[in-house]
Every structure is written in structure tokens, then in C-alpha cells.
Write a protein that holds these residues in place. Structure first.
Motif, PDB file in Angstrom:
ATOM      1  N   ASN A   1      66.700 -18.941 -15.860  1.00  0.00           N
ATOM      2  CA  ASN A   1      67.547 -19.386 -15.102  1.00  0.00           C
ATOM      3  C   ASN A   1      67.700 -18.524 -14.421  1.00  0.00           C
ATOM      4  O   ASN A   1      68.072 -19.075 -12.821  1.00  0.00           O
ATOM      5  CB  ASN A   1      69.173 -20.386 -16.013  1.00  0.00           C
ATOM      6  CG  ASN A   1      68.614 -21.322 -16.683  1.00  0.00           C
ATOM      7  OD1 ASN A   1      67.624 -21.729 -16.176  1.00  0.00           O
ATOM      8  ND2 ASN A   1      69.293 -21.667 -17.841  1.00  0.00           N
ATOM      9  N   THR A   2      67.472 -17.232 -14.463  1.00  0.00           N
ATOM     10  CA  THR A   2      67.870 -16.163 -13.386  1.00  0.00           C
ATOM     11  C   THR A   2      66.373 -15.760 -12.896  1.00  0.00           C
ATOM     12  O   THR A   2      66.662 -15.586 -11.302  1.00  0.00           O
ATOM     13  CB  THR A   2      67.994 -14.655 -13.947  1.00  0.00           C
ATOM     14  OG1 THR A   2      69.056 -15.153 -15.310  1.00  0.00           O
ATOM     15  CG2 THR A   2      68.678 -13.995 -12.815  1.00  0.00           C
ATOM     16  N   LEU A   3      66.153 -16.494 -13.262  1.00  0.00           N
ATOM     17  CA  LEU A   3      64.067 -16.322 -12.390  1.00  0.00           C
ATOM     18  C   LEU A   3      64.342 -17.113 -11.187  1.00  0.00           C
ATOM     19  O   LEU A   3      65.165 -18.151 -10.869  1.00  0.00           O
ATOM     20  CB  LEU A   3      63.677 -16.516 -12.916  1.00  0.00           C
ATOM     21  CG  LEU A   3      62.830 -16.167 -14.276  1.00  0.00           C
ATOM     22  CD1 LEU A   3      61.971 -16.736 -15.367  1.00  0.00           C
ATOM     23  CD2 LEU A   3      62.618 -14.751 -14.505  1.00  0.00           C
ATOM     24  N   ASN A   4      64.080 -16.397 -10.163  1.00  0.00           N
ATOM     25  CA  ASN A   4      63.878 -16.682  -8.484  1.00  0.00           C
ATOM     26  C   ASN A   4      62.669 -18.889  -8.674  1.00  0.00           C
ATOM     27  O   ASN A   4      61.958 -18.472  -9.549  1.00  0.00           O
ATOM     28  CB  ASN A   4      63.126 -16.047  -7.406  1.00  0.00           C
ATOM     29  CG  ASN A   4      62.442 -16.696  -6.062  1.00  0.00           C
ATOM     30  OD1 ASN A   4      61.652 -17.600  -6.385  1.00  0.00           O
ATOM     31  ND2 ASN A   4      63.152 -15.986  -5.355  1.00  0.00           N
ATOM     32  N   GLU A   5      62.921 -19.265  -8.239  1.00  0.00           N
ATOM     33  CA  GLU A   5      63.106 -20.579  -8.085  1.00  0.00           C
ATOM     34  C   GLU A   5      60.647 -20.659  -8.038  1.00  0.00           C
ATOM     35  O   GLU A   5      60.081 -20.770  -8.285  1.00  0.00           O
ATOM     36  CB  GLU A   5      62.657 -22.177  -7.212  1.00  0.00           C
ATOM     37  CG  GLU A   5      64.319 -22.266  -8.245  1.00  0.00           C
ATOM     38  CD  GLU A   5      64.013 -23.185  -9.535  1.00  0.00           C
ATOM     39  OE1 GLU A   5      63.271 -24.168 -10.140  1.00  0.00           O
ATOM     40  OE2 GLU A   5      65.078 -22.466 -10.217  1.00  0.00           O
TER      41      GLU A   5
ATOM     42  N   ASN B   1      58.171 -21.378 -10.788  1.00  0.00           N
ATOM     43  CA  ASN B   1      57.043 -22.241 -10.214  1.00  0.00           C
ATOM     44  C   ASN B   1      54.959 -21.739 -10.490  1.00  0.00           C
ATOM     45  O   ASN B   1      54.032 -22.336 -10.997  1.00  0.00           O
ATOM     46  CB  ASN B   1      56.939 -23.062  -9.020  1.00  0.00           C
ATOM     47  CG  ASN B   1      58.194 -24.057  -9.086  1.00  0.00           C
ATOM     48  OD1 ASN B   1      59.072 -23.982 -10.499  1.00  0.00           O
ATOM     49  ND2 ASN B   1      59.163 -24.012  -8.568  1.00  0.00           N
ATOM     50  N   ASN B   2      55.461 -20.440 -10.148  1.00  0.00           N
ATOM     51  CA  ASN B   2      53.817 -20.072 -10.032  1.00  0.00           C
ATOM     52  C   ASN B   2      53.624 -19.309 -11.214  1.00  0.00           C
ATOM     53  O   ASN B   2      52.429 -19.074 -11.914  1.00  0.00           O
ATOM     54  CB  ASN B   2      54.162 -18.992  -8.933  1.00  0.00           C
ATOM     55  CG  ASN B   2      53.996 -19.239  -7.492  1.00  0.00           C
ATOM     56  OD1 ASN B   2      53.160 -20.459  -7.248  1.00  0.00           O
ATOM     57  ND2 ASN B   2      54.395 -18.181  -6.728  1.00  0.00           N
TER      58      ASN B   2
ATOM     59  N   LEU C   1      60.387 -23.301 -20.301  1.00  0.00           N
ATOM     60  CA  LEU C   1      61.137 -22.151 -20.602  1.00  0.00           C
ATOM     61  C   LEU C   1      59.779 -21.544 -21.801  1.00  0.00           C
ATOM     62  O   LEU C   1      60.292 -20.272 -21.762  1.00  0.00           O
ATOM     63  CB  LEU C   1      62.206 -22.548 -21.197  1.00  0.00           C
ATOM     64  CG  LEU C   1      62.726 -21.884 -22.199  1.00  0.00           C
ATOM     65  CD1 LEU C   1      63.681 -20.634 -21.833  1.00  0.00           C
ATOM     66  CD2 LEU C   1      64.199 -22.799 -22.718  1.00  0.00           C
ATOM     67  N   ASP C   2      58.995 -21.915 -22.276  1.00  0.00           N
ATOM     68  CA  ASP C   2      58.265 -21.599 -23.582  1.00  0.00           C
ATOM     69  C   ASP C   2      57.639 -20.545 -22.840  1.00  0.00           C
ATOM     70  O   ASP C   2      56.818 -19.672 -23.212  1.00  0.00           O
ATOM     71  CB  ASP C   2      57.925 -22.912 -24.298  1.00  0.00           C
ATOM     72  CG  ASP C   2      58.798 -23.578 -25.297  1.00  0.00           C
ATOM     73  OD1 ASP C   2      59.596 -23.235 -25.336  1.00  0.00           O
ATOM     74  OD2 ASP C   2      58.623 -25.390 -25.660  1.00  0.00           O
ATOM     75  N   ASP C   3      56.914 -20.965 -21.668  1.00  0.00           N
ATOM     76  CA  ASP C   3      55.572 -20.131 -20.927  1.00  0.00           C
ATOM     77  C   ASP C   3      56.887 -18.726 -20.634  1.00  0.00           C
ATOM     78  O   ASP C   3      56.540 -17.427 -21.002  1.00  0.00           O
ATOM     79  CB  ASP C   3      55.187 -20.856 -19.982  1.00  0.00           C
ATOM     80  CG  ASP C   3      54.229 -21.500 -19.928  1.00  0.00           C
ATOM     81  OD1 ASP C   3      53.648 -21.889 -20.582  1.00  0.00           O
ATOM     82  OD2 ASP C   3      54.522 -22.333 -18.647  1.00  0.00           O
TER      83      ASP C   3
ATOM     84  N   SER D   1      62.453 -11.553  -9.836  1.00  0.00           N
ATOM     85  CA  SER D   1      61.016 -12.144  -9.700  1.00  0.00           C
ATOM     86  C   SER D   1      60.990 -11.039 -10.892  1.00  0.00           C
ATOM     87  O   SER D   1      61.594  -9.411 -10.094  1.00  0.00           O
ATOM     88  CB  SER D   1      61.349 -11.950  -8.660  1.00  0.00           C
ATOM     89  OG  SER D   1      60.816 -11.863  -7.739  1.00  0.00           O
ATOM     90  N   PHE D   2      59.429 -10.619 -11.132  1.00  0.00           N
ATOM     91  CA  PHE D   2      59.379  -9.382 -11.529  1.00  0.00           C
ATOM     92  C   PHE D   2      57.484  -9.054 -10.993  1.00  0.00           C
ATOM     93  O   PHE D   2      56.878 -10.492 -11.295  1.00  0.00           O
ATOM     94  CB  PHE D   2      59.687  -8.964 -12.871  1.00  0.00           C
ATOM     95  CG  PHE D   2      59.356  -9.902 -13.744  1.00  0.00           C
ATOM     96  CD1 PHE D   2      58.263 -10.058 -14.533  1.00  0.00           C
ATOM     97  CD2 PHE D   2      59.874 -10.861 -14.205  1.00  0.00           C
ATOM     98  CE1 PHE D   2      57.857 -11.106 -15.297  1.00  0.00           C
ATOM     99  CE2 PHE D   2      60.167 -11.851 -15.110  1.00  0.00           C
ATOM    100  CZ  PHE D   2      59.040 -11.233 -15.689  1.00  0.00           C
ATOM    101  N   GLN D   3      57.028  -8.263 -11.350  1.00  0.00           N
ATOM    102  CA  GLN D   3      55.919  -8.261 -11.692  1.00  0.00           C
ATOM    103  C   GLN D   3      54.971  -8.449 -13.053  1.00  0.00           C
ATOM    104  O   GLN D   3      55.232  -7.900 -14.095  1.00  0.00           O
ATOM    105  CB  GLN D   3      55.473  -6.660 -11.699  1.00  0.00           C
ATOM    106  CG  GLN D   3      54.023  -5.605 -11.981  1.00  0.00           C
ATOM    107  CD  GLN D   3      53.690  -4.807 -12.101  1.00  0.00           C
ATOM    108  OE1 GLN D   3      55.056  -3.664 -11.727  1.00  0.00           O
ATOM    109  NE2 GLN D   3      53.030  -3.830 -12.100  1.00  0.00           N
TER     110      GLN D   3
END
Length: 178
Positions: free
Chosen positions: A97-101, A105-106, A111-113, A174-176
Motif C-alpha cells: 500500500n506504500t508503493l506508488n500507484e 501497476n507496472n 499483492l501476491d506478485d 518505488s524502487f529499482q
């Protein structure tokens, strides 16, 4: 004698009726007491949940106050640290839920991914060493080395994070992703 027998039968009938009435009254009293007890327990549960909500809100306010008083660099590092801590404690939903939308999406449509990625990428006992924090307009670029504190066989790696702060303790990451 006949009169006494019929009187005694009437007396027995009256006693049976009285016992039946007493039994019914006892059952009614028990039902009332059970309902009163349930009502008190419901009130206690509601009070306890209200108290837990108040404690949670106080903790959140304390964290927000602490973060507000930090330097930019320390705040951003704490956000990345919180994110990695959520993964370490297997609270994948909070981390997700902290991840940039757009990032989500990319790279992680579900959540399982994300959970599968995190379980395979990050160590069980991560240690972060921040190499740099740079502000680039509205976002911060953080580069950190990630290692396992306990498992010496784990191969240390460097990962870049992008943090967008919307307010104190309100951010997306987001992250590498490799």
C-alpha cells in the motif's frame, strides 16, 4: 377422611403450581441477568476498542511529530526503513500500500506478485546502509546497501528507492525492481 384427601390433593396441586411459577420466575431472572451481562461485555468491548483506537491515534501523532522534527534526509531514510521493516515483519500488505500507484501497476499488479518478489529479493533480517539521499524536484532518490544481519551467505546488494513525500509520514515509494 375424604375431605382431607381432596384437601391434600388440592394442596399438592397448589404447591405444584407455586413451584412451577417459582421455576418460571427463576428462568426469567436468569435471562435478564444474562442480557445485562452481555450488555456490559459489549460496552466493555466497545470501550476497549475505543481505547485501542485512541492509543493508535496517539502513536500516529507521536510518529508524525517526531518525523516533522527530522531533517529531510532523515525523514526520507526513515520512510525507506519503515518500508523494509514492513517486509521484514511480513506485513506485505502495508508495504504494498506504500508503493506508488504507477509503479505498482507496472511491476506488481497484485499483492501476491509483490509478496513473491519481496520474499525472493530481501533477506530475513535486513540491514540498510544509506549511501546517498538526493532531492530531485518533488522526489527523493535514495541509494542503500541491503545486507542480512545474521546470514553471512546472503549477497549484499545496492538498491535505489524513489520517495515522494506528500506530508509528514505520508509518502509513496518505488524502487529499482530487478
Amino acid at each position: 377422611m375424604e375431605k382431607t384427601k381432596s384437601d391434600s390433593e388440592k394442596l399438592k396441586k397448589i404447591l405444584r403450581i407455586i413451584l412451577l411459577v417459582i421455576a418460571i420466575l427463576i428462568i426469567i431472572v436468569l435471562i435478564v441477568l444474562i442480557r445485562i451481562n452481555k450488555s456490559k461485555n459489549t460496552t466493555k468491548v466497545q470501550e476497549a476498542s475505543t481505547t485501542n483506537e485512541e492509543i493508535e491515534k496517539q502513536n500516529e501523532n507521536a510518529i508524525t511529530t517526531k518525523i516533522t522534527n527530522m531533517s529531510e534526509e532523515d525523514r526520507v531514510e526513515s520512510y525507506v526503513g519503515q518500508f523494509i521493516s514492513q517486509i521484514e515483519s511480513q506485513d506485505y500488505e502495508s508495504a504494498y500500500n506504500t508503493l506508488n500507484e504507477n509503479f505498482k501497476n507496472n511491476y506488481f499488479k497484485t499483492l501476491d506478485d509483490f509478496k513473491n518478489y519481496a520474499e525472493n529479493k530481501y533477506p530475513s533480517n535486513p540491514s540498510l546502509t544509506y549511501e546517498s539521499v538526493k532531492r530531485m524536484g518533488e522526489v527523493y532518490l535514495v541509494q542503500a546497501k541491503i545486507n542480512d544481519v545474521i546470514n553471512s551467505d546472503f549477497t549484499e546488494f545496492t538498491q535505489r528507492f524513489v520517495v515522494r513525500e506528500n506530508g509528514a509520514n505520508d509518502y509513496v515509494i518505488s524502487f529499482q525492481a530487478e
